[in-house]
Design a protein around this motif. Sequence first.
Motif, PDB file in Angstrom:
ATOM      1  N   PRO A   1      45.772  37.444  46.512  1.00  0.00           N
ATOM      2  CA  PRO A   1      45.501  38.460  45.497  1.00  0.00           C
ATOM      3  C   PRO A   1      44.022  38.813  45.421  1.00  0.00           C
ATOM      4  O   PRO A   1      43.152  37.972  45.672  1.00  0.00           O
ATOM      5  N   ASP A   2      43.757  40.078  45.085  1.00  0.00           N
ATOM      6  CA  ASP A   2      42.378  40.465  44.816  1.00  0.00           C
ATOM      7  C   ASP A   2      42.054  40.102  43.369  1.00  0.00           C
ATOM      8  O   ASP A   2      42.871  39.512  42.667  1.00  0.00           O
ATOM      9  N   ALA A   3      40.863  40.443  42.904  1.00  0.00           N
ATOM     10  CA  ALA A   3      40.418  40.030  41.564  1.00  0.00           C
ATOM     11  C   ALA A   3      41.331  40.568  40.464  1.00  0.00           C
ATOM     12  O   ALA A   3      41.682  39.842  39.528  1.00  0.00           O
ATOM     13  N   MET A   4      41.734  41.827  40.548  1.00  0.00           N
ATOM     14  CA  MET A   4      42.587  42.403  39.508  1.00  0.00           C
ATOM     15  C   MET A   4      43.982  41.789  39.529  1.00  0.00           C
ATOM     16  O   MET A   4      44.589  41.599  38.475  1.00  0.00           O
ATOM     17  N   GLU A   5      44.490  41.487  40.702  1.00  0.00           N
ATOM     18  CA  GLU A   5      45.813  40.865  40.800  1.00  0.00           C
ATOM     19  C   GLU A   5      45.812  39.442  40.242  1.00  0.00           C
ATOM     20  O   GLU A   5      46.821  38.969  39.757  1.00  0.00           O
TER      21      GLU A   5
END
Length: 121
Positions: free
Chosen positions: A73-77
């Motif tokens: 996951p990226d930061a927002m995920e």
Amino acid sequence: MFACHGGQKILGFPPGGRGAPTIGSLAGWIELACELLIAFGLLTRIAAFFASGEMAVAYFMVSFTGKAIGHAPDAMERILPILNKGELPVLFCFVFFFIIFYGPGHWSIDRLLRTRSTSSS
């Protein structure tokens, strides 16, 4: 709903669940036992404490790490449960956390036992 998830892991009922690995069987027993205790109002606060903790662990082991979405996951995920498919564990965690402080209801076994012990003394 919580007991159904435990029932799928431990009893294979309701059908359609996947097999439980070792940590999944521990989670299944917590889900099944704690939900039944909460539903009947027996040892409600203790059962809610364990259920809330189990859901917090489940969120961080599955959703936060990206296992639920199938990629890193990226930061927002990581931050937003709606993006990492972690809404249900977060919801269960906070509902059980509320039950820890609210306690059993008026029709619970805990309340019945407490009323009997105060009336007999």
